[in-house]
Structures are given as structure tokens and as C-alpha cells.
Scaffold this active site. Structure first.
Site, PDB file in Angstrom:
ATOM      1  N   GLY A   9      32.224   9.562  26.027  1.00  0.00           N
ATOM      2  CA  GLY A   9      32.901  10.626  25.311  1.00  0.00           C
ATOM      3  C   GLY A   9      33.708  11.476  26.276  1.00  0.00           C
ATOM      4  O   GLY A   9      33.925  11.096  27.436  1.00  0.00           O
ATOM      5  N   GLY A  12      31.446  12.621  29.440  1.00  0.00           N
ATOM      6  CA  GLY A  12      31.137  11.490  30.305  1.00  0.00           C
ATOM      7  C   GLY A  12      32.362  10.980  31.039  1.00  0.00           C
ATOM      8  O   GLY A  12      32.313  10.650  32.231  1.00  0.00           O
ATOM      9  N   GLY A 133      26.254  24.282  32.332  1.00  0.00           N
ATOM     10  CA  GLY A 133      27.072  25.413  32.746  1.00  0.00           C
ATOM     11  C   GLY A 133      28.392  25.416  32.008  1.00  0.00           C
ATOM     12  O   GLY A 133      28.668  24.538  31.189  1.00  0.00           O
ATOM     13  N   SER A 135      31.676  24.366  31.401  1.00  0.00           N
ATOM     14  CA  SER A 135      32.419  23.224  31.953  1.00  0.00           C
ATOM     15  C   SER A 135      33.074  22.406  30.845  1.00  0.00           C
ATOM     16  O   SER A 135      32.516  21.404  30.398  1.00  0.00           O
ATOM     17  CB  SER A 135      31.474  22.325  32.770  1.00  0.00           C
ATOM     18  OG  SER A 135      30.258  22.103  32.085  1.00  0.00           O
ATOM     19  N   ALA A 137      35.361  19.641  29.432  1.00  0.00           N
ATOM     20  CA  ALA A 137      35.808  18.359  29.980  1.00  0.00           C
ATOM     21  C   ALA A 137      37.291  18.380  30.312  1.00  0.00           C
ATOM     22  O   ALA A 137      37.726  17.810  31.324  1.00  0.00           O
ATOM     23  CB  ALA A 137      35.504  17.241  28.979  1.00  0.00           C
ATOM     24  N   LYS A 188      23.426  27.857  22.853  1.00  0.00           N
ATOM     25  CA  LYS A 188      24.701  28.595  22.813  1.00  0.00           C
ATOM     26  C   LYS A 188      25.684  27.925  21.857  1.00  0.00           C
ATOM     27  O   LYS A 188      26.602  28.580  21.352  1.00  0.00           O
ATOM     28  CB  LYS A 188      25.290  28.747  24.211  1.00  0.00           C
ATOM     29  CG  LYS A 188      25.502  27.440  24.986  1.00  0.00           C
ATOM     30  CD  LYS A 188      26.778  26.729  24.669  1.00  0.00           C
ATOM     31  CE  LYS A 188      26.815  25.399  25.399  1.00  0.00           C
ATOM     32  NZ  LYS A 188      27.976  24.564  25.047  1.00  0.00           N
ATOM     33  N   THR A 245      32.104  28.891  25.684  1.00  0.00           N
ATOM     34  CA  THR A 245      32.044  28.149  24.430  1.00  0.00           C
ATOM     35  C   THR A 245      32.454  29.009  23.235  1.00  0.00           C
ATOM     36  O   THR A 245      32.998  28.497  22.260  1.00  0.00           O
ATOM     37  CB  THR A 245      30.633  27.570  24.215  1.00  0.00           C
ATOM     38  OG1 THR A 245      30.197  26.943  25.415  1.00  0.00           O
ATOM     39  CG2 THR A 245      30.630  26.543  23.111  1.00  0.00           C
ATOM     40  N   SER A 251      36.500  24.427  22.925  1.00  0.00           N
ATOM     41  CA  SER A 251      35.156  24.301  22.366  1.00  0.00           C
ATOM     42  C   SER A 251      35.205  23.717  20.962  1.00  0.00           C
ATOM     43  O   SER A 251      35.715  24.337  20.028  1.00  0.00           O
ATOM     44  CB  SER A 251      34.469  25.676  22.325  1.00  0.00           C
ATOM     45  OG  SER A 251      33.319  25.625  21.514  1.00  0.00           O
ATOM     46  N   ARG A 252      34.626  22.543  20.800  1.00  0.00           N
ATOM     47  CA  ARG A 252      34.597  21.930  19.470  1.00  0.00           C
ATOM     48  C   ARG A 252      33.695  22.724  18.537  1.00  0.00           C
ATOM     49  O   ARG A 252      33.897  22.730  17.335  1.00  0.00           O
ATOM     50  CB  ARG A 252      34.146  20.472  19.580  1.00  0.00           C
ATOM     51  CG  ARG A 252      32.726  20.296  20.032  1.00  0.00           C
ATOM     52  CD  ARG A 252      32.378  18.875  20.374  1.00  0.00           C
ATOM     53  NE  ARG A 252      32.996  18.438  21.603  1.00  0.00           N
ATOM     54  CZ  ARG A 252      32.659  17.316  22.237  1.00  0.00           C
ATOM     55  NH1 ARG A 252      31.751  16.513  21.716  1.00  0.00           N
ATOM     56  NH2 ARG A 252      33.250  16.964  23.355  1.00  0.00           N
ATOM     57  N   ASN A 253      32.677  23.405  19.092  1.00  0.00           N
ATOM     58  CA  ASN A 253      31.805  24.232  18.253  1.00  0.00           C
ATOM     59  C   ASN A 253      32.569  25.421  17.697  1.00  0.00           C
ATOM     60  O   ASN A 253      32.457  25.748  16.513  1.00  0.00           O
ATOM     61  CB  ASN A 253      30.589  24.690  19.065  1.00  0.00           C
ATOM     62  CG  ASN A 253      29.664  23.547  19.399  1.00  0.00           C
ATOM     63  OD1 ASN A 253      28.897  23.099  18.574  1.00  0.00           O
ATOM     64  ND2 ASN A 253      29.761  23.065  20.633  1.00  0.00           N
TER      65      ASN A 253
END
Length: 329
Positions: A9, A12, A133, A135, A137, A188, A245, A251-253
Site C-alpha cells: 500500500g 509500505g 509517528g 509520517s 507516505a 488517533k 492526521t 490523511s485518509r481518516n
């Protein structure tokens, strides 16, 4: 040094690029042969990390055994719903004492285990650490300065992994509070969903700051009840990850929360985001943990009602605002 990254993903892939740029031979495993074929043909993860070329020293493979055999570090980046399946597959190919670093964030539904605990159950022969932490992608993959923390019960293992990752664009601290690092990274995401819902409703910075601050209080209360150290939640894997986030469009969330706040259904939201939204997977587990440990988590409780009981997001905010009066601490 050979390093295996299990899970192709966005995160990764980004970590594979980071490690490959340091000169390691990276073997990036995908769960489908078709995905491996696309990565090999395009030399880019066009689905999850478009625009970032894969260095020549990243080998893409669907053969988990070939990826893991002889690797000095196995990095696991499977989403939380796939962790148990991934761990079972790894159990037959990881050798005694091989180092395993989980970089995914979440909790296992049902068992309520942290992801490192799932790997410990299924791959007991591995030496296990976790990394978390602030981070994204998208930023790590292009070399923007980022800082994470690696935690392991074995201090020597944490220092070994620190040495593997650390360079001028990726600074790594070490710790031993695996529970705190994992819970901060997992919980979170639920608060980030709520921050996005607030944005989608058209609320302002005051509202988001309140959600983040009170959300961190909930995370810390639960974490301490589960044996984590309070100070961990003031660090990179706690407040650091929460800030990034809740505030970034990477942030996908948060993006999922915005869609929910604008009136999309959960199914419509997940289809539009087109990536795993860990906050959805974690919300129910977080609520169940709050009940198990007798910890009050009103934001998490309301998030579950919005996600799974079709409660109006605006009503959820109103109910949070009108809770009984109390002292802050």
C-alpha cells in the site's frame, strides 16, 4: 542488507523507497500477483502512491518466502483487518530470531489486541518491534524531513532498527513502551475522523482544537489503563501523530470524516476514499476497550454512533457539548 517489506500500500511503498534510497536491497511483497505485475511494469505504485518512481533496488514479488528468506529485517505494513492473515502466512517463512518491525496502525477487532500482539501470537520466533509517528507516505517517499519512534521490549532491537532507518531525512527515536506507541498510532485515527467530520460540517478551528485536545485526553486515559506510560502520548506517536492526521489532507481518516460530515454514507465514503480508513476499523475496537477497562471516552462513543448507528454528526457534536459540567482534569 536485504530487507523485506510485506504490504505494498502507500505506506509500505513509501518505506520501501526510503530504504532503497539508503542502498538496501528491498523486496516488496504484494498480496496479489496482478498487483506485483503492475508494480513491475510501471515501476511506480500508480494506485496508492502515484508519481513516486521505484528505485532499481526494489524487487517486487508475490512470493512471501522468497522476500523473507535471508532478510535482515522484515517490515510489515498490512492494514489491521489483514494483520492476522498476514501473520499466519509469515509464521511459516520467518526464521528463529529474525527481526520483524510492524509499521501499520490499528487494533484487531474482536480480540482487541494490538497488532504487535497478533504477530507475537502467530510468529513467536520473531524479534518484534513497532514504529509509529507523524509520517504521511506522500511526504516520506519524496524525502521530506520526518521523525518516528521505534519501540521494542528489547532495547537492543530498537537500536538496531534505529540504525537501519535513520538518515538526514528520517530521524528515529527509540523507546520501550510498545503499548503506548501502538495505542497512540491506532486511536488517533478515530479522532482524525471526528476532526474531518467537524470540517465537513463547516465548523471552525476552535472545534477542531477542542476535538484534538479532548481526544488526546481520551487516548491517554485508555492507554494508561492498558499499561502504557502517560508520557508516551505527549510524544511523536501520541500528540505528534494526532496533529498531522487531524490537520492534513494527506490523511485518509480526515478526508473520510469530511465526506461523512457533508452527509455521505459510510459506504459512499469508503468507496470514494478508495483506501483503508483505519479510523473506521479502530472505532468499534476502541469503544469495546473503553468498556472493558471502564474508561470514559465520549468522543469515541459518539463516533461509533455516527459510523454504525446512523446518528447525525451534528447531533453528536451537540450531545458532546451539552454533557454534564466537570473539571478539565
Amino acid at each position: 542488507m536485504k530487507i523485506a517489506v510485506i504490504g505494498s500500500g502507500s505506506w509500505g511503498t513509501a518505506v520501501s523507497v526510503l530504504l532503497a534510497k539508503k542502498g538496501y536491497d528491498v523486496y516488496l511483497w504484494s498480496w496479489q500477483q496482478a498487483e506485483t505485475d503492475r508494480l513491475c511494469a510501471d515501476r511506480e505504485n500508480k494506485e496508492f502512491l502515484r508519481g513516486v518512481p521505484l528505485p532499481d533496488n526494489i524487487a517486487c514479488s508475490h512470493d512471501m518466502g522468497a522476500c523473507v528468506q535471508g532478510a535482515e529485517l522484515v517490515v510489515t505494513a498490512a492494514p489491521s483487518p489483514a494483520t492476522r492473515t498476514t501473520a499466519k502466512a509469515l509464521s511459516g517463512v520467518v526464521s528463529e530470531g529474525q527481526r520483524l518491525l510492524n509499521i501499520s496502525k490499528g487494533l484487531e477487532e474482536g480480540s482487541l489486541l494490538r497488532l504487535s500482539q497478533v504477530y507475537a501470537e502467530e510468529v513467536p520466533q520473531a524479534r518484534i518491534a513497532v514504529m509509529s509517528g507523524p509520517s504521511h507516505a506522500e511526504e516520506v517517499s519524496v524525502g521530506l524531513p520526518t521523525t518516528n519512534v521505534v519501540a521494542a521490549d528489547d532495547r537492543e532491537l530498537a537500536h538496531e532498527i534505529q540504525d537501519i532507518f535513520m538518515d538526514q531525512v528520517f530521524r528515529v527515536y527509540t523507546g520501550t513502551d510498545m503499548a503506548g506507541v501502538e495505542l497512540g498510532g491506532a486511536l488517533k485515527n478515530v479522532i482524525a475522523l471526528c476532526a474531518g467530520i467537524s470540517d465537513g460540517l463547516g465548523y471552525g478551528d476552535n472545534t477542531k482544537a477542542a476535538l484534538m485536545t479532548r481526544g488526546l485526553a481520551e487516548i491517554t486515559r485508555l492507554g494508561v489503563a492498558m499499561g502504557a506510560r502517560q508520557e508516551t502520548f505527549s510524544g511523536l506517536s501520541g500528540i505528534g501523530d494526532l496533529i498531522v492526521t487531524c490537520t492534513s489532507m494527506h490523511s485518509r481518516n480526515r478526508r473520510a470524516g469530511i465526506l461523512l460530515g457533508k452527509g455521505k454514507t459510510l459506504a459512499e465514503t469508503l468507496a470514494e476514499v478508495h483506501m483503508v480508513v483505519e479510523g473506521v476499523n479502530t472505532a468499534k475496537a476502541a469503544y469495546d476497550l473503553s468498556v472493558k477497562y471502564g474508561v470514559e471516552m465520549p468522543i469515541v462513543n459518539e463516533a461509533c454512533k455516527v459510523l454504525f448507528e446512523n446518528k447525525s454528526a451534528r447531533d453528536a457534536v451537540n450531545d458532546l457539548m451539552m454533557r454534564d459540567k466537570r473539571m478539565e482534569c
